[in-house]
Design a protein around this motif. Structure first.
Motif, short mmCIF file in Angstrom:
data_model
loop_
_atom_site.label_atom_id
_atom_site.label_comp_id
_atom_site.label_asym_id
_atom_site.label_seq_id
_atom_site.Cartn_x
_atom_site.Cartn_y
_atom_site.Cartn_z
N LEU A 1 0.83 -1.21 0.00
CA LEU A 1 0.00 0.00 0.00
C LEU A 1 0.86 1.25 0.00
O LEU A 1 0.48 2.29 -0.57
CB LEU A 1 -0.93 0.00 1.21
CG LEU A 1 -1.97 -1.12 1.26
CD1 LEU A 1 -2.86 -0.98 2.49
CD2 LEU A 1 -2.82 -1.15 0.00
N ILE A 2 2.03 1.18 0.63
CA ILE A 2 2.94 2.33 0.64
C ILE A 2 3.59 2.50 -0.72
O ILE A 2 3.68 3.61 -1.26
CB ILE A 2 4.01 2.15 1.74
CG1 ILE A 2 3.34 2.12 3.12
CG2 ILE A 2 5.05 3.28 1.68
CD1 ILE A 2 4.28 1.72 4.24
N ALA A 3 4.06 1.40 -1.31
CA ALA A 3 4.76 1.48 -2.59
C ALA A 3 3.87 2.03 -3.70
O ALA A 3 4.32 2.84 -4.53
CB ALA A 3 5.28 0.10 -2.98
N LYS A 4 2.59 1.65 -3.71
CA LYS A 4 1.70 2.16 -4.76
C LYS A 4 0.95 3.41 -4.32
O LYS A 4 0.12 3.93 -5.08
CB LYS A 4 0.72 1.07 -5.20
CG LYS A 4 -0.33 0.68 -4.18
CD LYS A 4 -1.23 -0.42 -4.76
CE LYS A 4 -2.34 -0.82 -3.79
NZ LYS A 4 -3.19 -1.90 -4.33
N ASP A 5 1.26 3.90 -3.11
CA ASP A 5 0.63 5.11 -2.58
C ASP A 5 -0.89 5.00 -2.64
O ASP A 5 -1.58 5.87 -3.18
CB ASP A 5 1.13 6.35 -3.33
CG ASP A 5 1.01 7.62 -2.50
OD1 ASP A 5 0.82 7.51 -1.28
OD2 ASP A 5 1.10 8.73 -3.08
N GLU B 1 -8.39 12.91 -1.43
CA GLU B 1 -7.35 13.85 -1.82
C GLU B 1 -5.97 13.20 -1.75
O GLU B 1 -5.73 12.31 -0.94
CB GLU B 1 -7.39 15.09 -0.91
CG GLU B 1 -8.71 15.82 -0.88
CD GLU B 1 -9.03 16.50 -2.20
OE1 GLU B 1 -8.07 16.87 -2.92
OE2 GLU B 1 -10.23 16.63 -2.53
N LYS B 2 -5.06 13.67 -2.60
CA LYS B 2 -3.71 13.10 -2.62
C LYS B 2 -3.00 13.31 -1.29
O LYS B 2 -2.12 12.53 -0.91
CB LYS B 2 -2.90 13.74 -3.75
CG LYS B 2 -1.61 13.01 -4.07
CD LYS B 2 -1.88 11.60 -4.57
CE LYS B 2 -0.60 10.86 -4.93
NZ LYS B 2 -0.86 9.45 -5.30
N ARG C 1 1.06 7.48 1.64
CA ARG C 1 2.27 8.27 1.89
C ARG C 1 1.91 9.67 2.35
O ARG C 1 2.67 10.29 3.11
CB ARG C 1 3.16 8.28 0.64
CG ARG C 1 3.64 6.90 0.25
CD ARG C 1 4.98 6.91 -0.45
NE ARG C 1 4.97 7.48 -1.77
CZ ARG C 1 4.94 6.78 -2.90
NH1 ARG C 1 4.88 5.44 -2.88
NH2 ARG C 1 4.97 7.37 -4.07
N GLY C 2 0.76 10.17 1.93
CA GLY C 2 0.31 11.46 2.42
C GLY C 2 0.02 11.43 3.91
O GLY C 2 0.39 12.34 4.65
N LEU C 3 -0.62 10.35 4.37
CA LEU C 3 -0.90 10.21 5.80
C LEU C 3 0.39 10.14 6.60
O LEU C 3 0.49 10.72 7.69
CB LEU C 3 -1.74 8.95 6.04
CG LEU C 3 -3.17 8.98 5.49
CD1 LEU C 3 -3.81 7.60 5.57
CD2 LEU C 3 -4.04 10.00 6.23
N HIS D 1 9.33 -3.13 -1.19
CA HIS D 1 10.44 -2.32 -0.67
C HIS D 1 11.38 -1.91 -1.81
O HIS D 1 11.84 -0.77 -1.87
CB HIS D 1 11.21 -3.11 0.39
CG HIS D 1 10.40 -3.42 1.61
ND1 HIS D 1 9.52 -4.48 1.67
CD2 HIS D 1 10.33 -2.80 2.82
CE1 HIS D 1 8.93 -4.49 2.85
NE2 HIS D 1 9.41 -3.49 3.57
N ILE D 2 11.63 -2.86 -2.70
CA ILE D 2 12.48 -2.57 -3.86
C ILE D 2 11.82 -1.52 -4.75
O ILE D 2 12.48 -0.59 -5.24
CB ILE D 2 12.76 -3.87 -4.64
CG1 ILE D 2 13.55 -4.86 -3.76
CG2 ILE D 2 13.51 -3.58 -5.93
CD1 ILE D 2 13.62 -6.26 -4.33
N ASP D 3 10.52 -1.65 -4.93
CA ASP D 3 9.76 -0.71 -5.76
C ASP D 3 9.83 0.70 -5.19
O ASP D 3 10.11 1.67 -5.90
CB ASP D 3 8.31 -1.19 -5.86
CG ASP D 3 7.43 -0.28 -6.71
OD1 ASP D 3 7.98 0.57 -7.45
OD2 ASP D 3 6.20 -0.42 -6.66
N LEU D 4 9.57 0.83 -3.87
CA LEU D 4 9.59 2.16 -3.26
C LEU D 4 10.97 2.80 -3.38
O LEU D 4 11.08 4.00 -3.69
CB LEU D 4 9.17 2.08 -1.80
CG LEU D 4 9.05 3.44 -1.11
CD1 LEU D 4 7.83 4.20 -1.63
CD2 LEU D 4 8.96 3.30 0.41
#
Length: 470
Positions: free
Chosen positions: A41-45, A137-138, A143-145, A167-170
């Motif tokens: 969820l973090i990597a794809k924001d 909203e973005k 990652r915004g949170l 992790h590699i993606d981010l």
């Protein structure tokens, strides 16, 4: 009702505490060195659709409260709509008074959404609509949170079989947020459930390409995955254990125990403990060789309600504090590693407050002067990451160790809305020191106290986990 609870001096009961918090620690970044967030969820924001998805899903703290109030399971983990689940949570919140959920819920609503009302059943619909609007909203993506809370570094927790692609993606996206992971091999030692253990070995074989027919193969597979994690930036390991077991090597035949598991034979308690101990010895030496930090979460009595476990699965709210004997085996295990100077930086998390002094004194046995705070008494976790639990942990550490060397707070959470717990911790910490000053138990040297509080809140962790940013 207007939220007058979360004001600027919330939990700060003296002018000294307020000054130390606002002038020294309030705006420091967050290093959250242990959590269970989804790296995907973090990597794809990821953008959550509504507040139930980001706030209620997966949060067994809230689920336990709702069940206690008599709310039907369909509104908790069942098939009710997200809006209906939020409504039921709104009806629950006023009844959580004196539970940390009451503080956390209103702190989170205010910090992430600017909601300055106390959540109730009457205004739940209005707050659901407003929070859902903002989540589109973005600024309120995953990652915004994290950015709202000034999260600089976080460390998720993955099984050795994970490919770490997120992790590699981010990392390839070259974003300011640093995300590492902790190596969590609990399933690799879980022989008490032989069927699950053997299924897990099949997964480990697929990840490593190593056929696991014996203990040496298992160790080779785990070594291979440690190397893979290390190559991809991991510098931590983590274990969730009732106790850290200890047996002298040779007390049992580990290969014989492994064959019994393969044959589906029943193991004795000592055989299970011996197997876990021997694999852990090997792993911990591997952590030391690679320069990792090792973490041990001790004392949880998990999956107590077997009926509900079958219906709802693990991590859905059926665990409690255990009353296991900790000191002897813990001390002997750490001494085994230290005797050959193979004890890594180590964090011990304790779930039973009755053992606070045990852990606070145990770390002193292995802080050998080689570095600042090599062995740490970890922050109050799970049932103890609330005001009373934090105070008791820090008081025990203060009385029997050095609070000034403490690496501070972490969320240990699956929720992207849990990061105000760092603020909660910092406020509690500043209030403790402020009270000592007011009571004449500490000198009012503002700059010195401010520096100590900054260290505990941020800089000690930054130094301790220096490999995070590589």
């Amino acid at each position: 009702m207007e939220n007058r609870l979360i004001h600027e001096n919330f939990l700060l009961h003296s002018d000294v505490a307020a000054l130390l918090y606002h002038d020294y620690v309030k705006d420091l970044p967050i290093i959250d060195y242990h959590n269970h967030l989804s790296p995907g969820l973090i990597a794809k924001d990821h953008q959550f659709e509504n507040c139930s998805q980001v706030w209620l899903a997966g949060d067994h703290y809230k689920w336990r409260a709702m069940r206690t109030l008599g709310i039907d399971e369909k509104f908790i983990t069942g098939n009710a709509s997200d809006k209906e689940k939020f409504q039921k949570w709104g009806e629950t919140v006023p009844y959580t008074l004196r539970n940390p959920l009451y503080h956390w819920s209103h702190l989170e609503l205010q910090r992430y959404f600017g909601v300055n009302e106390l959540l109730t059943g009457e205004n739940a619909d209005e707050i659901y609509i407003e929070t859902t609007r903002q989540l589109k909203e973005k600024t309120h993506s995953t990652r915004g949170l994290l950015q709202i809370q000034n999260v600089e570094v976080l460390c998720t927790t993955e099984d050795p079989t994970d490919d770490l692609r997120h992790h590699i993606d981010l990392k390839s996206q070259n974003v300011p947020l640093k995300m590492s992971t902790a190596f969590r091999p609990d399933k690799a030692i879980g022989i008490e459930d032989s069927k699950s253990f053997l299924k897990y070995l099949e997964q480990l074989e697929q990840s490593t390409g190593i056929k696991i027919s014996n203990v040496d193969d298992l160790l080779s597979g785990l070594d291979s995955r440690m190397d893979y994690f290390h190559e991809n930036g991991s510098r931590l390991a983590d274990h969730g254990l009732e106790v850290l077991p200890y047996h002298e090597t040779g007390a049992f035949n580990i290969d014989h125990i492994f064959r019994k598991v393969q044959n589906g034979d029943i193991l004795s308690i000592d055989e299970v403990g011996y197997f876990k101990c021997e694999i852990l010895k090997h792993l911990c030496k591997g952590y030391h060789h690679r320069g990792w930090v090792q973490q041990f979460h001790l004392g949880a009595f998990r999956s107590v309600n077997t009926r509900m476990l079958k219906l709802r699965g693990i991590d859905s709210g059926w665990d409690s504090i255990g009353d296991f004997s900790q000191a002897r085996s813990l001390g002997r295990f750490l001494d085994y590693l230290d005797s050959t100077d193979q004890l890594s930086k180590t964090i011990l998390y304790n779930l039973n407050p009755a053992d606070n002094e045990v852990i606070a004194t145990m770390i002193g046995n292995f802080n050998d002067g080689s570095m600042k705070g090599k062995v740490q008494f970890g922050s109050g976790w799970w049932f103890l990451d609330q005001k009373d639990g934090m105070e008791k942990q820090m008081n025990a550490l203060s009385n029997m160790g050095l609070l000034s060397c403490f690496i501070g707070m972490l969320t240990d959470s699956r929720s992207f809305m849990s990061f105000p717990r760092h603020e909660y911790f910092r406020r509690v910490l500043c209030n403790i020191i402020g009270n000592d000053v007011v009571n004449g138990e500490l000198p009012y040297d503002e700059k010195w106290l401010g520096k100590i509080l900054q260290d505990i809140s941020y800089y000690n962790a930054k130094d301790y986990f220096d490999g995070f940013e590589n």
